[in-house]
Write a protein that holds these residues in place. Sequence first.
Motif, PDB file in Angstrom:
ATOM      1  N   LEU A 261       0.834  -1.206   0.000  1.00 10.45           N
ATOM      2  CA  LEU A 261       0.000   0.000   0.000  1.00 10.45           C
ATOM      3  C   LEU A 261       0.871   1.259   0.000  1.00 10.45           C
ATOM      4  O   LEU A 261       0.706   2.151  -0.827  1.00 10.45           O
ATOM      5  CB  LEU A 261      -0.913  -0.019   1.241  1.00 10.45           C
ATOM      6  N   THR A 262       1.836   1.313   0.923  1.00 10.78           N
ATOM      7  CA  THR A 262       2.598   2.545   1.164  1.00 10.78           C
ATOM      8  C   THR A 262       3.485   2.925  -0.024  1.00 10.78           C
ATOM      9  O   THR A 262       4.102   2.065  -0.656  1.00 10.78           O
ATOM     10  CB  THR A 262       3.482   2.353   2.416  1.00 10.78           C
TER      11      THR A 262
ATOM     12  N   GLN B  67       6.745   1.088  -1.034  1.00 11.82           N
ATOM     13  CA  GLN B  67       7.904   1.010  -0.135  1.00 11.82           C
ATOM     14  C   GLN B  67       7.524   0.511   1.253  1.00 11.82           C
ATOM     15  O   GLN B  67       6.351   0.488   1.603  1.00 11.82           O
ATOM     16  CB  GLN B  67       8.607   2.366  -0.036  1.00 11.82           C
ATOM     17  N   PHE B  68       8.551   0.118   1.996  1.00 14.97           N
ATOM     18  CA  PHE B  68       8.401  -0.457   3.349  1.00 14.97           C
ATOM     19  C   PHE B  68       7.556  -1.732   3.304  1.00 14.97           C
ATOM     20  O   PHE B  68       6.759  -1.994   4.215  1.00 14.97           O
ATOM     21  CB  PHE B  68       7.738   0.530   4.322  1.00 14.97           C
ATOM     22  N   ILE B  69       7.682  -2.525   2.267  1.00 16.16           N
ATOM     23  CA  ILE B  69       6.802  -3.681   2.098  1.00 16.16           C
ATOM     24  C   ILE B  69       7.375  -4.911   2.811  1.00 16.16           C
ATOM     25  O   ILE B  69       8.448  -5.413   2.451  1.00 16.16           O
ATOM     26  CB  ILE B  69       6.566  -3.975   0.596  1.00 16.16           C
TER      27      ILE B  69
ATOM     28  N   ASN C  43      11.685  -5.773  14.534  1.00 14.06           N
ATOM     29  CA  ASN C  43      10.958  -6.664  13.625  1.00 14.06           C
ATOM     30  C   ASN C  43      11.924  -7.222  12.583  1.00 14.06           C
ATOM     31  O   ASN C  43      11.582  -7.404  11.419  1.00 14.06           O
ATOM     32  CB  ASN C  43       9.828  -5.869  12.952  1.00 14.06           C
TER      33      ASN C  43
ATOM     34  N   ALA D 197       0.376  -0.132   9.772  1.00 16.85           N
ATOM     35  CA  ALA D 197      -1.086  -0.262   9.625  1.00 16.85           C
ATOM     36  C   ALA D 197      -1.847   0.981  10.073  1.00 16.85           C
ATOM     37  O   ALA D 197      -2.953   0.888  10.610  1.00 16.85           O
ATOM     38  CB  ALA D 197      -1.584  -1.489  10.397  1.00 16.85           C
TER      39      ALA D 197
ATOM     40  N   THR E 118      -0.884   5.041  11.665  1.00 18.12           N
ATOM     41  CA  THR E 118      -0.273   5.514  12.920  1.00 18.12           C
ATOM     42  C   THR E 118      -1.341   5.750  13.999  1.00 18.12           C
ATOM     43  O   THR E 118      -2.543   5.749  13.712  1.00 18.12           O
ATOM     44  CB  THR E 118       0.476   6.842  12.682  1.00 18.12           C
TER      45      THR E 118
ATOM     46  N   ILE F 142      -3.650   8.556  13.139  1.00 12.61           N
ATOM     47  CA  ILE F 142      -4.645   8.198  12.104  1.00 12.61           C
ATOM     48  C   ILE F 142      -5.754   7.338  12.726  1.00 12.61           C
ATOM     49  O   ILE F 142      -6.936   7.496  12.404  1.00 12.61           O
ATOM     50  CB  ILE F 142      -3.945   7.474  10.922  1.00 12.61           C
TER      51      ILE F 142
HETATM   52  C1  LIG Z   1       7.960  -2.268  10.354  1.00 15.67           C
HETATM   53  C2  LIG Z   1       7.071  -1.716   9.297  1.00 15.67           C
HETATM   54  C3  LIG Z   1       6.421  -2.582   8.422  1.00 15.67           C
HETATM   55  C4  LIG Z   1       5.601  -2.070   7.411  1.00 15.67           C
HETATM   56  N1  LIG Z   1       5.010  -2.937   6.516  1.00 15.67           N
HETATM   57  C5  LIG Z   1       4.261  -2.440   5.496  1.00 15.67           C
HETATM   58  C6  LIG Z   1       3.692  -3.323   4.512  1.00 15.67           C
HETATM   59  O1  LIG Z   1       3.861  -4.550   4.559  1.00 15.67           O
HETATM   60  N2  LIG Z   1       2.944  -2.788   3.507  1.00 15.67           N
HETATM   61  C7  LIG Z   1       2.733  -1.440   3.412  1.00 15.67           C
HETATM   62  O2  LIG Z   1       2.043  -1.025   2.485  1.00 15.67           O
HETATM   63  N3  LIG Z   1       3.278  -0.577   4.312  1.00 15.67           N
HETATM   64  C8  LIG Z   1       4.037  -1.036   5.350  1.00 15.67           C
HETATM   65  N4  LIG Z   1       4.598  -0.175   6.272  1.00 15.67           N
HETATM   66  C9  LIG Z   1       4.418   1.262   6.102  1.00 15.67           C
HETATM   67  C10 LIG Z   1       3.461   1.891   7.105  1.00 15.67           C
HETATM   68  O3  LIG Z   1       2.143   1.445   6.880  1.00 15.67           O
HETATM   69  C11 LIG Z   1       3.605   3.420   6.977  1.00 15.67           C
HETATM   70  O4  LIG Z   1       4.906   3.740   7.409  1.00 15.67           O
HETATM   71  C12 LIG Z   1       2.560   4.153   7.793  1.00 15.67           C
HETATM   72  O5  LIG Z   1       1.295   4.039   7.188  1.00 15.67           O
HETATM   73  C13 LIG Z   1       2.896   5.640   7.981  1.00 15.67           C
HETATM   74  O6  LIG Z   1       3.190   6.255   6.771  1.00 15.67           O
HETATM   75  P1  LIG Z   1       4.518   7.161   6.632  1.00 15.67           P
HETATM   76  O7  LIG Z   1       5.661   6.339   7.085  1.00 15.67           O
HETATM   77  O8  LIG Z   1       4.558   7.707   5.253  1.00 15.67           O
HETATM   78  O9  LIG Z   1       4.331   8.348   7.684  1.00 15.67           O
HETATM   79  P2  LIG Z   1       3.565   9.746   7.454  1.00 15.67           P
HETATM   80  O10 LIG Z   1       2.236   9.498   6.863  1.00 15.67           O
HETATM   81  O11 LIG Z   1       4.470  10.691   6.758  1.00 15.67           O
HETATM   82  O12 LIG Z   1       3.374  10.231   8.951  1.00 15.67           O
HETATM   83  C14 LIG Z   1       4.391  10.930   9.689  1.00 15.67           C
HETATM   84  C15 LIG Z   1       3.758  11.475  10.964  1.00 15.67           C
HETATM   85  O13 LIG Z   1       2.726  12.419  10.637  1.00 15.67           O
HETATM   86  C16 LIG Z   1       1.534  12.071  11.302  1.00 15.67           C
HETATM   87  N5  LIG Z   1       0.368  12.429  10.484  1.00 15.67           N
HETATM   88  C17 LIG Z   1       0.192  12.242   9.148  1.00 15.67           C
HETATM   89  N6  LIG Z   1      -1.019  12.674   8.770  1.00 15.67           N
HETATM   90  C18 LIG Z   1      -1.636  13.132   9.886  1.00 15.67           C
HETATM   91  C19 LIG Z   1      -2.918  13.700  10.160  1.00 15.67           C
HETATM   92  N7  LIG Z   1      -3.826  13.872   9.204  1.00 15.67           N
HETATM   93  N8  LIG Z   1      -3.203  14.062  11.428  1.00 15.67           N
HETATM   94  C20 LIG Z   1      -2.290  13.881  12.423  1.00 15.67           C
HETATM   95  N9  LIG Z   1      -1.068  13.340  12.232  1.00 15.67           N
HETATM   96  C21 LIG Z   1      -0.748  12.973  10.983  1.00 15.67           C
HETATM   97  C22 LIG Z   1       1.629  10.563  11.497  1.00 15.67           C
HETATM   98  O14 LIG Z   1       0.778  10.117  12.542  1.00 15.67           O
HETATM   99  C23 LIG Z   1       3.097  10.391  11.804  1.00 15.67           C
HETATM  100  O15 LIG Z   1       3.325  10.643  13.162  1.00 15.67           O
HETATM  101  C24 LIG Z   1       5.406  -0.668   7.299  1.00 15.67           C
HETATM  102  C25 LIG Z   1       6.043   0.193   8.208  1.00 15.67           C
HETATM  103  C26 LIG Z   1       6.862  -0.315   9.193  1.00 15.67           C
HETATM  104  C27 LIG Z   1       7.532   0.630  10.141  1.00 15.67           C
END
Ligand SMILES: Cc1cc2nc3c(=O)[nH]c(=O)nc-3n(C[C@H](O)[C@H](O)[C@H](O)COP(=O)(O)OP(=O)(O)OC[C@H]3O[C@@H](n4cnc5c(N)ncnc54)[C@H](O)[C@@H]3O)c2cc1C
Length: 385
Positions: free
Chosen positions: A124-125, A154-156, A204, A364, A366, A369
């Motif tokens: 998804l990401t 990314q981060f998949i 992890n 999944a 933050t 969210i």
């Molecule tokens: C160990 C690990 C495994 C993962 N595995 C997968 C996977 O298998 N498949 C996949 O698709 N993704 C995966 N991810 C990605 C993960 O789902 C994303 O990192 C997550 O959704 C957050 O997106 P971002 O990193 O772009 O952070 P951002 O969206 O940039 O967020 C940064 C900060 O801003 C805050 N923020 C953003 N928008 C708002 C808002 N509207 N109101 C308040 N605060 C806000 C967030 O809460 C966070 O604190 C994984 C991540 C990790 C760490």
Amino acid sequence: MESSNDTLKVLMASLQRLLKEKVGPQAGEIDRTDTFPRDIWRAFGEIGVMGVAVPEEYGGLGLGFDKLCLVTREIARVSGSCAAMAFSPLFGIYLLLHGGASEAQRRAWLPKLASGEEMWSFCLTEAHAGSDAMAMKTTTTARSGAFEVNGVKQFISFAGEATKYIVVSRLPQVEAAGKPVGIVLIDANAPGLRIGKRDEKMGNRGIPSAEVIMEGVRIPRERVFGLDGGARELFGIIVRRERIALASWAVGVAMGAFEYALNHTKIRQQFGRPIFEFQAVQMILAEMFIGISSAIGLIDKACACLGRDEEYGEIYGSAAKALACEVVVEVTGKAMELLGGYGYMKEYPLERMVRDARGFPVMAGTGEIQKWNVARNLRHDRYRF
Ligand SMILES: Cc1cc2nc3c(=O)[nH]c(=O)nc-3n(C[C@H](O)[C@H](O)[C@H](O)COP(=O)(O)OP(=O)(O)OC[C@H]3O[C@@H](n4cnc5c(N)ncnc54)[C@H](O)[C@@H]3O)c2cc1C
């Protein structure tokens, strides 16, 4: 005929044996070397871990989603990384069960997911679409009798190990209807799909994480889910389950840390008595226990709403995910402190648990969210105590 209670008992007995004899002894090594433990994946497949939520008619144990959460939690008590193996099949299972998949597709793939012969990754990401997932750029377009997927995820998790990738993408064909999402299923060896930069994670570890790059990947029509505009709903069904199972995974890590620390406080002597005897230590342990138990209660409530009360249940899934992820960070941190200097040393498992815990609030969706989602439901009075 075996009842589902008997099936669960047999599974849990085999699982506990495996956790004691194989997973526990390897947990530190998996973390240190950051190597995917294929032997554990195979062993889990043999006892049915990946088939817990797959209906029996498709080769699974048919125990349901709440038991997938339970099994994930039990594994996480011993190894946060290995629990990902029980958690990850949910994406494929619910895609196939709810996604307009044909009966032939279910019969072909669900047994393989259940046995661990197939491993599907959820993509998804993207670099500029994290919390704002719908800002994604990956696109699936109709082209000369088939479909073509282009984009970078990314981060998949499980990237490079998976046999198939479930990719959430834009689907211009249905965009006119205001439902721009499509979900496509791509073979790992499809021409045009490759694995990009591999991530070096804080916790992890052992579960690979990387970019998945798709350049002109061609897929047949039957691998595109949501052409009727229903993918948004399917996406909701999948992520609602993802949040709850992830909460359970996080709670498992918290339980493991809590139990380790509790045991330590009863053995460790300072000032002539076990440190458990100091009331300040007891208060810390009590708070840890209350946090864990509260999160388990919310997870159970969220599970109970699934399927029969989805509209009212969504709020509990997000609430459970938000709470469990705060609890796991808090509890692992406190547990580490209760071990004193030992907690800080890599020889003991607490510092690994502290690092593992930090991933949960991000994965999944933050904490912010999830709370936003709770509030969105409150706005429409979609809750029931
Ligand atoms: C160990 C690990 C495994 C993962 N595995 C997968 C996977 O298998 N498949 C996949 O698709 N993704 C995966 N991810 C990605 C993960 O789902 C994303 O990192 C997550 O959704 C957050 O997106 P971002 O990193 O772009 O952070 P951002 O969206 O940039 O967020 C940064 C900060 O801003 C805050 N923020 C953003 N928008 C708002 C808002 N509207 N109101 C308040 N605060 C806000 C967030 O809460 C966070 O604190 C994984 C991540 C990790 C760490």
